[in-house]
Write a protein that holds these residues in place. Sequence first.
Motif, PDB file in Angstrom:
ATOM      1  N   ALA A 243       2.875   5.998  -2.676  1.00 11.00           N
ATOM      2  CA  ALA A 243       4.025   6.847  -3.012  1.00 11.00           C
ATOM      3  C   ALA A 243       4.156   7.025  -4.512  1.00 11.00           C
ATOM      4  O   ALA A 243       4.475   8.116  -5.004  1.00 11.00           O
ATOM      5  CB  ALA A 243       5.303   6.252  -2.430  1.00 11.00           C
ATOM      6  N   ASN A 244       3.902   5.959  -5.260  1.00  8.77           N
ATOM      7  CA  ASN A 244       4.058   6.017  -6.709  1.00  8.77           C
ATOM      8  C   ASN A 244       2.964   6.848  -7.378  1.00  8.77           C
ATOM      9  O   ASN A 244       3.236   7.605  -8.315  1.00  8.77           O
ATOM     10  CB  ASN A 244       4.054   4.601  -7.284  1.00  8.77           C
ATOM     11  N   LEU A 245       1.740   6.746  -6.897  1.00  8.60           N
ATOM     12  CA  LEU A 245       0.611   7.376  -7.573  1.00  8.60           C
ATOM     13  C   LEU A 245       0.273   8.770  -7.063  1.00  8.60           C
ATOM     14  O   LEU A 245      -0.181   9.629  -7.832  1.00  8.60           O
ATOM     15  CB  LEU A 245      -0.635   6.485  -7.459  1.00  8.60           C
ATOM     16  N   PHE A 246       0.484   9.005  -5.776  1.00  7.70           N
ATOM     17  CA  PHE A 246      -0.044  10.224  -5.183  1.00  7.70           C
ATOM     18  C   PHE A 246       1.007  11.211  -4.681  1.00  7.70           C
ATOM     19  O   PHE A 246       0.704  12.383  -4.496  1.00  7.70           O
ATOM     20  CB  PHE A 246      -1.002   9.876  -4.034  1.00  7.70           C
TER      21      PHE A 246
ATOM     22  N   LEU B  37      11.706   2.294  -2.104  1.00 10.39           N
ATOM     23  CA  LEU B  37      12.440   2.592  -0.878  1.00 10.39           C
ATOM     24  C   LEU B  37      11.480   2.973   0.244  1.00 10.39           C
ATOM     25  O   LEU B  37      11.612   2.492   1.380  1.00 10.39           O
ATOM     26  CB  LEU B  37      13.436   3.719  -1.134  1.00 10.39           C
ATOM     27  N   MET B  38      10.498   3.810  -0.056  1.00 13.95           N
ATOM     28  CA  MET B  38       9.548   4.228   0.963  1.00 13.95           C
ATOM     29  C   MET B  38       8.695   3.066   1.433  1.00 13.95           C
ATOM     30  O   MET B  38       8.403   2.924   2.626  1.00 13.95           O
ATOM     31  CB  MET B  38       8.675   5.362   0.420  1.00 13.95           C
ATOM     32  N   GLY B  39       8.294   2.211   0.506  1.00 13.65           N
ATOM     33  CA  GLY B  39       7.525   1.037   0.891  1.00 13.65           C
ATOM     34  C   GLY B  39       8.292   0.129   1.823  1.00 13.65           C
ATOM     35  O   GLY B  39       7.750  -0.375   2.815  1.00 13.65           O
ATOM     36  N   MET B  40       9.589  -0.076   1.535  1.00 13.80           N
ATOM     37  CA  MET B  40      10.397  -0.962   2.369  1.00 13.80           C
ATOM     38  C   MET B  40      10.685  -0.341   3.733  1.00 13.80           C
ATOM     39  O   MET B  40      10.698  -1.044   4.748  1.00 13.80           O
ATOM     40  CB  MET B  40      11.686  -1.321   1.639  1.00 13.80           C
TER      41      MET B  40
ATOM     42  N   ALA C  88       0.830  -1.206   0.000  1.00 17.59           N
ATOM     43  CA  ALA C  88       0.000   0.000   0.000  1.00 17.59           C
ATOM     44  C   ALA C  88       0.864   1.254   0.000  1.00 17.59           C
ATOM     45  O   ALA C  88       0.593   2.218  -0.732  1.00 17.59           O
ATOM     46  CB  ALA C  88      -0.934  -0.012   1.212  1.00 17.59           C
ATOM     47  N   MET C  89       1.920   1.264   0.809  1.00 26.82           N
ATOM     48  CA  MET C  89       2.806   2.426   0.865  1.00 26.82           C
ATOM     49  C   MET C  89       3.498   2.635  -0.480  1.00 26.82           C
ATOM     50  O   MET C  89       3.662   3.770  -0.942  1.00 26.82           O
ATOM     51  CB  MET C  89       3.842   2.224   1.972  1.00 26.82           C
TER      52      MET C  89
ATOM     53  N   SER D  58       8.046  10.927  -5.331  1.00 32.08           N
ATOM     54  CA  SER D  58       7.290  10.085  -6.251  1.00 32.08           C
ATOM     55  C   SER D  58       8.165   9.068  -6.973  1.00 32.08           C
ATOM     56  O   SER D  58       7.646   8.102  -7.539  1.00 32.08           O
ATOM     57  CB  SER D  58       6.556  10.952  -7.279  1.00 32.08           C
ATOM     58  N   VAL D  59       9.495   9.283  -6.995  1.00 31.47           N
ATOM     59  CA  VAL D  59      10.391   8.329  -7.651  1.00 31.47           C
ATOM     60  C   VAL D  59      11.096   7.432  -6.635  1.00 31.47           C
ATOM     61  O   VAL D  59      12.039   6.721  -6.977  1.00 31.47           O
ATOM     62  CB  VAL D  59      11.427   9.056  -8.539  1.00 31.47           C
ATOM     63  N   LEU D  60      10.620   7.439  -5.404  1.00 28.36           N
ATOM     64  CA  LEU D  60      11.188   6.557  -4.374  1.00 28.36           C
ATOM     65  C   LEU D  60      10.131   5.617  -3.788  1.00 28.36           C
ATOM     66  O   LEU D  60      10.139   5.344  -2.591  1.00 28.36           O
ATOM     67  CB  LEU D  60      11.797   7.392  -3.240  1.00 28.36           C
TER      68      LEU D  60
END
Length: 458
Positions: A177-180, A191-194, A172-173, A186-188
């Motif tokens: 991060a990718n869409l919103f 990394l943010m998900g992990m 979900a994260m 927006s290009v991480l």
Amino acid sequence: MTKKDYIDVHETPAIQKLIPLSLQHLFAMFGSTVLVPLLTGLDVSVALLTSGIGTLLFLLITRGKLPNYLGSSFAFIGPIITVSASQGVGTAMLGCFIAGLVYLVVALIVKLAGINWLNRLLPPVLIASIIIVIGLSLSGVAVGWALNDPLSDPAKPAYSLAAVEVAFVTLAMTVVANLFFRGFLSVLPVLMGMVVGYAYTYIRHPEWIDFKSIAAAPLFITPSMWVKEHFITGQVLDAFTSPASWMAALIIAPVAFVTLAEHIGHLLVTANIMNRDLMRDPGLHRSIAGDGVAVIFASFLGGPPSTTYGENMGVLAMTKVYSRMVIAGAACFAILFAFVGKIGAFLMTIPKPVLGGVTIVLFGIIAVQGMRMYVEHNIDFSHKRNMVVAAIVLVTGIGGFKLDFHEITFSNFIAHLTIDNIAMATFLGIVLHAVLPNKDVAFGNNGNQNEQLHKQAS
């Protein structure tokens, strides 16, 4: 696509952006890359070192035009285990060295013969189907990591709702991060998900994280200590002087033809993501040679053979950041982490459900690139020929159709060779395209084969 939509291969992001972008690629490939040495008994630190240096060599040989990261190849797992158990790890690494030589011979043949023949063998309907197979054949790995208790026996994985919970939060994260997200964040997404997935695991399931291993690991590993504990170069050199070792090692060489099919598929995926003809510039021969040199280098140091990685191609497709400096940065971090004990130990504690959460979307994005190719080339699936070729490639590839040769004997040494699902699906697709009539329809765009070949050559 406009220039503002992506960061091209020759562009270098600012250092404050370069570091997290590079770490994102490293984290994306980390789970699979360290899994191979864990399964084969090779050294994880050596795998990180050879992965990093191999990637730098690959970038150099391909003139920095292919932003691919090289990680541990799964295709060599069975042969390495078999040869190591009976003949020693030095002989297994000799076999990997021979496989690397096969890469270089094939690269020379491709350079001399060109790639027009390859364009005729691989029409868009077949290329797109292979790309889908490459993505979805890995889906079982991603889903397995997302569903199963990371503390359970890998041979008998146990389903866990807690694992699903962590994987869902991570996924979900990544999607949010990718869409919103806007701007640099927006290009991480990976990394943010992990990071969020790891933090969530720490709060909800701290028993999954082995903090003792981090505490016990040394902060820095000196070169002399590193060589003493990790290098097996002496065993490889001993195998080089033994005729019996050469005969046993030959069993690994044919695996190169399996991974070459995978390599071509990965190059086509990357070309589709970047929307350019990488088969001609920098050229398939350079790509194969770069991979072969990396395999040869890894074999001398005792690391697993390398290959281009689906996870990293997924990151390319999701972020549209193609910078070679980002890939080089990820390689440098891998080399650094091989000598920094605590960081390496920390990365080893990333729970499998976290990796599962991000790889679900990464592997899926690779498959979507193939579907996109169907659309862009106007592949007509009302034509039975296209339906049959795509159907057989997809089912055999995703379903795991493979060939196992269990009794191959070299100098009283018995082993088995496996031709994996991607290689088999590719082979079947090529044969079908060669023997079935009405080849023009396989090239899409009203079936004008000559026009397609002309466009690819220009």
